[in-house]
Design a protein around this motif. Structure first.
Motif, PDB file in Angstrom:
ATOM      1  N   ALA A  93       0.827  -1.208   0.000  1.00 18.79           N
ATOM      2  CA  ALA A  93       0.000   0.000   0.000  1.00 18.79           C
ATOM      3  C   ALA A  93       0.858   1.253   0.000  1.00 18.79           C
ATOM      4  CB  ALA A  93      -0.939  -0.010   1.202  1.00 18.79           C
ATOM      5  N   GLY A  98      -1.146   6.621  -3.692  1.00 21.09           N
ATOM      6  CA  GLY A  98      -2.554   6.939  -3.856  1.00 21.09           C
ATOM      7  C   GLY A  98      -3.119   6.575  -5.215  1.00 21.09           C
ATOM      8  N   ARG A 101      -3.553   0.496  -6.187  1.00 23.21           N
ATOM      9  CA  ARG A 101      -4.532  -0.202  -5.361  1.00 23.21           C
ATOM     10  C   ARG A 101      -3.957  -1.543  -4.932  1.00 23.21           C
ATOM     11  NH1 ARG A 101      -8.372   2.329  -2.994  1.00 23.21           N
ATOM     12  NH2 ARG A 101      -9.488   0.355  -2.818  1.00 23.21           N
ATOM     13  N   VAL A 119      -6.019  -2.224   8.643  1.00 26.56           N
ATOM     14  CA  VAL A 119      -6.107  -1.296   7.512  1.00 26.56           C
ATOM     15  C   VAL A 119      -6.778   0.005   7.943  1.00 26.56           C
ATOM     16  CG1 VAL A 119      -7.274  -0.931   5.295  1.00 26.56           C
ATOM     17  CG2 VAL A 119      -6.040  -3.065   5.708  1.00 26.56           C
ATOM     18  N   GLU A 120      -7.840  -0.094   8.743  1.00 24.21           N
ATOM     19  CA  GLU A 120      -8.513   1.110   9.234  1.00 24.21           C
ATOM     20  C   GLU A 120      -7.625   1.897  10.189  1.00 24.21           C
ATOM     21  OE1 GLU A 120     -12.164  -0.104  10.968  1.00 24.21           O
ATOM     22  OE2 GLU A 120     -13.103  -0.623   9.050  1.00 24.21           O
ATOM     23  N   GLU A 122      -4.382   2.006  10.329  1.00 26.23           N
ATOM     24  CA  GLU A 122      -3.265   2.634   9.630  1.00 26.23           C
ATOM     25  C   GLU A 122      -3.722   3.534   8.479  1.00 26.23           C
ATOM     26  OE1 GLU A 122       0.035   0.058   8.827  1.00 26.23           O
ATOM     27  OE2 GLU A 122      -0.347  -1.205  10.597  1.00 26.23           O
ATOM     28  N   ARG A 123      -5.043   3.655   8.323  1.00 23.66           N
ATOM     29  CA  ARG A 123      -5.637   4.544   7.331  1.00 23.66           C
ATOM     30  C   ARG A 123      -5.099   4.289   5.926  1.00 23.66           C
ATOM     31  NH1 ARG A 123      -5.928  10.350  10.643  1.00 23.66           N
ATOM     32  NH2 ARG A 123      -7.145   9.540  12.414  1.00 23.66           N
ATOM     33  N   LEU A 124      -5.186   3.021   5.536  1.00 26.25           N
ATOM     34  CA  LEU A 124      -4.722   2.618   4.208  1.00 26.25           C
ATOM     35  C   LEU A 124      -5.902   2.696   3.244  1.00 26.25           C
ATOM     36  CD1 LEU A 124      -2.550  -0.439   5.306  1.00 26.25           C
ATOM     37  CD2 LEU A 124      -1.809   1.933   4.922  1.00 26.25           C
ATOM     38  N   ASP A 125      -6.125   3.879   2.702  1.00 30.84           N
ATOM     39  CA  ASP A 125      -7.291   4.113   1.863  1.00 30.84           C
ATOM     40  C   ASP A 125      -7.216   3.430   0.501  1.00 30.84           C
ATOM     41  OD1 ASP A 125      -8.352   5.726   3.862  1.00 30.84           O
ATOM     42  OD2 ASP A 125      -7.423   7.551   3.051  1.00 30.84           O
ATOM     43  N   ASN A 126      -6.046   2.963   0.125  1.00 30.83           N
ATOM     44  CA  ASN A 126      -5.896   2.309  -1.175  1.00 30.83           C
ATOM     45  C   ASN A 126      -5.935   0.776  -1.056  1.00 30.83           C
ATOM     46  OD1 ASN A 126      -3.474   2.046   0.148  1.00 30.83           O
ATOM     47  ND2 ASN A 126      -2.190   2.657  -1.589  1.00 30.83           N
ATOM     48  N   SER A 128      -8.313  -2.699  -0.213  1.00 31.22           N
ATOM     49  CA  SER A 128      -9.616  -3.318  -0.023  1.00 31.22           C
ATOM     50  C   SER A 128      -9.404  -4.795   0.276  1.00 31.22           C
ATOM     51  CB  SER A 128     -10.505  -3.134  -1.257  1.00 31.22           C
ATOM     52  OG  SER A 128      -9.868  -3.623  -2.424  1.00 31.22           O
TER      53      SER A 128
END
Length: 252
Positions: A93, A98, A101, A119-120, A122-126, A128
């Motif tokens: 990630a 950014g 993915r 994931v939440e 560490e705020r890994l927005d990319n 899923s």
């Protein structure tokens, strides 16, 4: 001339019996795998979701080396198969940024829940998450530049079905990365020659193979070659007779 009635009945009975025997032989396999050949090799039990501590792996430079070899960069789209606790997921990630993915896949719901929490946190927005099956990675089509299978290939019980269903997920020019140890499957490894054979049977061509101490085993990189074969046309590999073939191997 038609065969005598009693002979025809005997032939039909014999065919029915053979069919029943084949069905009974496959009762230990998922129904979704039975059109594919059986893998004639032992399979390691899933005993954990991390091959060593993350600190130790980072000290060896494992993830950085594998990502470098796989040419992972800004904007790359990667599937991390058998993501486990997320060692590769979180590092991928960061590397893809950014514009890239990462899809983290596992067959264990509890593991995915824990990874989702990480994931939440560490705020890994990319990133899923997706739940796979033992014989089907369940990946979206035409989606990935790279698909990672790190220290998990030896746990795949239905490799021909799995690899066959994996193919459509690769984008044009996409590649599959396998990292594993050179030892028997039941001992949590995969002999390289057997890996090459199973991949080749489903239409993957080896493009690079390197042994590195940092990854505690070997790195193998594959790309698609030819059309996807029909399940009934896949030739299963027999471990004792598998040959390495013409492969350039770099030992460093």
């Amino acid at each position: 001339m038609s065969p005598p009635r009693h002979l025809a009945v005997w032939l039909l009975a014999g065919l029915a019996l053979a069919g029943c025997e084949r069905v009974e032989e496959d009762l230990d396999r998922p129904a979704s795998s039975r059109e594919f050949p059986r893998a004639h090799r032992p399979v390691a039990d899933v005993t954990g979701n991390s091959a060593g501590t993350e600190i130790r792996r980072d000290e060896l430079g494992e993830a950085q080396l594998v990502m470098d070899l796989a040419d992972i960069g800004d904007g790359t789209t990667v599937a991390d198969i058998g993501a486990g606790e997320g060692y590769y997921t979180v590092r991928l990630a960061e590397r893809v940024g950014g514009r890239g993915r990462v899809l983290a896949q596992d067959i264990d719901r509890d593991v995915l829940r824990r990874l989702g929490t990480r994931v939440e946190r560490e705020r890994l927005d990319n990133v899923s998450l997706t739940l796979g099956r033992g014989d089907d990675p369940r990946l979206p089509k035409d989606s990935f530049d790279r698909i990672f299978m790190v220290h998990m290939y030896h746990e795949i019980r239905e490799p021909y079905a799995f690899l066959w269903r994996l193919r459509p997920a690769l984008r044009e020019g996409g590649q599959v990365i396998v990292v594993d140890r050179d030892r028997p499957p039941q001992n949590h490894g995969m002999p390289p020659a057997l890996l090459f054979c199973e991949m080749r049977s489903v239409g993957y061509r080896l493009v690079e193979f390197i042994r590195k101490p940092e990854i505690r085993g070997y790195y193998a990189q594959f790309e698609l070659e030819g059309d996807r074969p029909a399940p009934s046309g896949i030739e299963p590999c027999t471990p004792p007779k598998t040959k390495l073939g013409s492969v350039t191997i770099e030992d460093n």
